[in-house]
Design an enzyme around this catalytic site. Structure first.
Site, PDB file in Angstrom:
ATOM      1  N   LYS A 295     -18.668 -28.183 -46.727  1.00  0.00           N
ATOM      2  CA  LYS A 295     -17.768 -29.039 -45.952  1.00  0.00           C
ATOM      3  C   LYS A 295     -18.427 -30.318 -45.440  1.00  0.00           C
ATOM      4  O   LYS A 295     -17.771 -31.335 -45.288  1.00  0.00           O
ATOM      5  CB  LYS A 295     -17.167 -28.264 -44.777  1.00  0.00           C
ATOM      6  CG  LYS A 295     -16.052 -27.309 -45.206  1.00  0.00           C
ATOM      7  CD  LYS A 295     -15.287 -26.782 -43.999  1.00  0.00           C
ATOM      8  CE  LYS A 295     -14.120 -25.910 -44.417  1.00  0.00           C
ATOM      9  NZ  LYS A 295     -14.553 -24.545 -44.811  1.00  0.00           N
TER      10      LYS A 295
ATOM     11  N   SER B  43     -20.118 -21.650 -52.146  1.00  0.00           N
ATOM     12  CA  SER B  43     -19.671 -22.712 -51.239  1.00  0.00           C
ATOM     13  C   SER B  43     -20.336 -22.655 -49.864  1.00  0.00           C
ATOM     14  O   SER B  43     -20.441 -23.675 -49.191  1.00  0.00           O
ATOM     15  CB  SER B  43     -18.153 -22.667 -51.089  1.00  0.00           C
ATOM     16  OG  SER B  43     -17.709 -21.378 -50.690  1.00  0.00           O
TER      17      SER B  43
ATOM     18  N   GLU C 119      -7.714 -30.178 -36.612  1.00  0.00           N
ATOM     19  CA  GLU C 119      -7.548 -28.803 -36.172  1.00  0.00           C
ATOM     20  C   GLU C 119      -8.590 -27.967 -36.899  1.00  0.00           C
ATOM     21  O   GLU C 119      -9.138 -28.382 -37.917  1.00  0.00           O
ATOM     22  CB  GLU C 119      -6.147 -28.276 -36.489  1.00  0.00           C
ATOM     23  CG  GLU C 119      -5.931 -27.858 -37.935  1.00  0.00           C
ATOM     24  CD  GLU C 119      -5.781 -29.035 -38.885  1.00  0.00           C
ATOM     25  OE1 GLU C 119      -5.591 -30.171 -38.414  1.00  0.00           O
ATOM     26  OE2 GLU C 119      -5.872 -28.809 -40.097  1.00  0.00           O
TER      27      GLU C 119
HETATM   28  C1  LIG Z   1     -13.771 -23.708 -45.659  1.00  0.00           C
HETATM   29  C2  LIG Z   1     -14.508 -22.962 -46.690  1.00  0.00           C
HETATM   30  C3  LIG Z   1     -13.943 -22.662 -47.948  1.00  0.00           C
HETATM   31  C4  LIG Z   1     -12.523 -22.989 -48.309  1.00  0.00           C
HETATM   32  O1  LIG Z   1     -12.179 -24.343 -48.381  1.00  0.00           O
HETATM   33  P1  LIG Z   1     -11.872 -25.071 -49.742  1.00  0.00           P
HETATM   34  O2  LIG Z   1     -11.286 -26.366 -49.322  1.00  0.00           O
HETATM   35  O3  LIG Z   1     -10.911 -24.217 -50.527  1.00  0.00           O
HETATM   36  O4  LIG Z   1     -13.160 -25.212 -50.454  1.00  0.00           O
HETATM   37  C5  LIG Z   1     -14.712 -21.993 -48.876  1.00  0.00           C
HETATM   38  N1  LIG Z   1     -15.981 -21.625 -48.604  1.00  0.00           N
HETATM   39  C6  LIG Z   1     -16.563 -21.881 -47.425  1.00  0.00           C
HETATM   40  C7  LIG Z   1     -17.952 -21.431 -47.192  1.00  0.00           C
HETATM   41  C8  LIG Z   1     -15.849 -22.560 -46.419  1.00  0.00           C
HETATM   42  O5  LIG Z   1     -16.425 -22.824 -45.252  1.00  0.00           O
END
Ligand SMILES: *Cc1c(COP(=O)(O)O)cnc(C)c1O
Length: 402
Positions: free
Chosen positions: A96, A385, A118
């Protein structure tokens, strides 16, 4: 890439990917949003903006992130070679930060003093508060009162980072009310704030802009796999909430027809229950949060209550480009359950010594199914992610109860 190929993967001037996207807003917000779109377009073409962002990504976030060959996991699964794109190693532990830094730089460039958003579980709020602290902006985060209690460590983080956290006491005191509350504050003074959306969702330009900020993930992965293996991968796998980490990985590979592209949604407690967030699989076309996309609606036509063990992927909508990629047959969307994600969480932790976020565990869970069906010469890249430190107490508790 020729022009026709390119345009299929780019929104038109009104922000539409085929039939999906747009900026479906009341007239008094259309103007401010068009200003954001124009400012982003100018920033995108300004080498100084790109340079500042790239510099922060390398010197602050720690990019490029590793593309790690998960040899133990590969051996365990017995099939395709599995590579992990290590977004969990970024400063703040997830992907993010890639787009919140971009949004904060854009806000500064537009002369805004504040960013507002938010947050549900608090991950977007923490990433935005971090970027705001670095770039020198005020940050206001609206959060349902229930989430404020449940996600206390993230509230503390945001406040330490200098953000103002506004607990939202109305209605269900959850994410939905937080969206409304943040939106009202923004709508009362759209010139003061940049409303910093947390994924490739919402009105144009956000689905394009957040994708562009995240696309560094796929550009790096493409170069890294060519370096390591001398060829492109056979498949990409990423979890999809709103869809930003997925679009980030996918974007650079869209014109490479030999590369299968797979998004993984939360099936929660099962697609046959009401406790899931499988928008691509079970949603229908409609409008949500300023965009035309696929949405999970309840019987009364309201966005449905959704559930996932991964608190960052329980969203009743999806980024419009995902709906478009599915419609034109360029990407596939599958789902995995909470239990499958939990198993994958433990498997990756034990085999590789890497604790994945529960969101990312959804991508790993699909790799567990996919890799054994492919030959040992095949290559799969999964987007890791985020890191799972935030989830360890929850997982331990859940395993104790099981
Ligand atoms: C917020 C988050 C997601 C989901 O958000 P996307 O916009 O679908 O990528 C996925 N993995 C992690 C670790 C997150 O913090």
């Amino acid at each position: 890439m020729n022009d026709t190929q390119t345009s299929v993967y780019r929104a038109d001037e009104n922000g539409y990917f085929g039939e999906f996207g747009g900026a479906i807003l009341p007239p008094f917000l259309a103007g401010p949003m068009a200003e954001v779109a124009a400012a982003y377009e100018a920033a995108r073409q300004d080498p100084a903006f790109e340079e500042e962002l790239q510099s922060l990504l390398s010197k602050y976030v720690g990019r490029p992130s590793l593309l790690y060959f998960a040899e133990n996991l590969t051996r365990e699964l017995g099939g395709a070679k599995v590579y992990l794109k290590r977004e969990d190693l970024n400063h703040t532990g997830a992907h993010k930060i890639n787009h919140t830094l971009g949004e904060a730089l854009l806000a500064k460039r537009m002369g805004k003093k504040k960013v507002i958003a938010e947050t549900g579980a608090g991950q977007h709020g923490v990433a935005l508060a971090t970027a705001a602290a670095l770039v020198g902006l005020d940050c206001e985060i609206h959060m349902g009162a229930i989430d404020v209690e449940k996600q206390h460590p993230n509230v503390v983080r945001m406040e330490l980072l200098g953000a103002k956290v506004v607990p939202v006491e109305r209605g269900g005191r959850s994410l939905k009310e937080a969206v409304d509350s943040a939106f009202e504050v923004y709508a009362a003074a759209p010139d003061e704030y940049l409303f910093a959306i947390g994924s490739v969702v919402g009105p144009h330009p956000f689905p394009t802009m957040v994708r562009d900020f995240q696309s560094v993930v796929g550009r790096e992965a493409r170069a890294q796999i060519l370096e390591a293996e001398g060829r492109l991968p056979d498949a990409l796998v990423a979890c999809v909430g709103g869809g930003s980490n997925a679009m980030g990985l996918f974007d650079a590979f869209l014109p490479d027809d030999s590369v299968r592209i797979i998004g993984v949604e939360p099936a929660g407690e099962g697609l046959g229950t009401e406790r899931h967030a499988a928008t691509m699989t079970l949603g229908r076309v409609g409008d949500l949060h300023g965009m035309h996309t696929k949405v999970l609606f309840d019987e009364s036509g309201e966005p449905a209550p959704v559930h996932s063990i991964g608190s960052g992927i329980d969203y009743p909508g999806v980024g419009p480009q995902h709906a478009h990629l599915e419609q034109i047959g360029r990407a596939e969307y599958v789902s995995v359950t909470d239990d499958e994600a939990l198993d994958a969480f433990q498997l990756l932790t034990r085999t590789e010594g890497i604790i994945p976020a529960l969101e990312s565990s959804h991508a790993i869970a699909h790799v567990v199914k996919l890799a054994p069906t492919l030959s040992p010469e095949s290559i799969v890249i999964a987007n890791l992610s985020g890191r799972g430190d935030k989830d360890v107490d929850f997982v331990a508790e859940r395993l104790r109860r099981a």
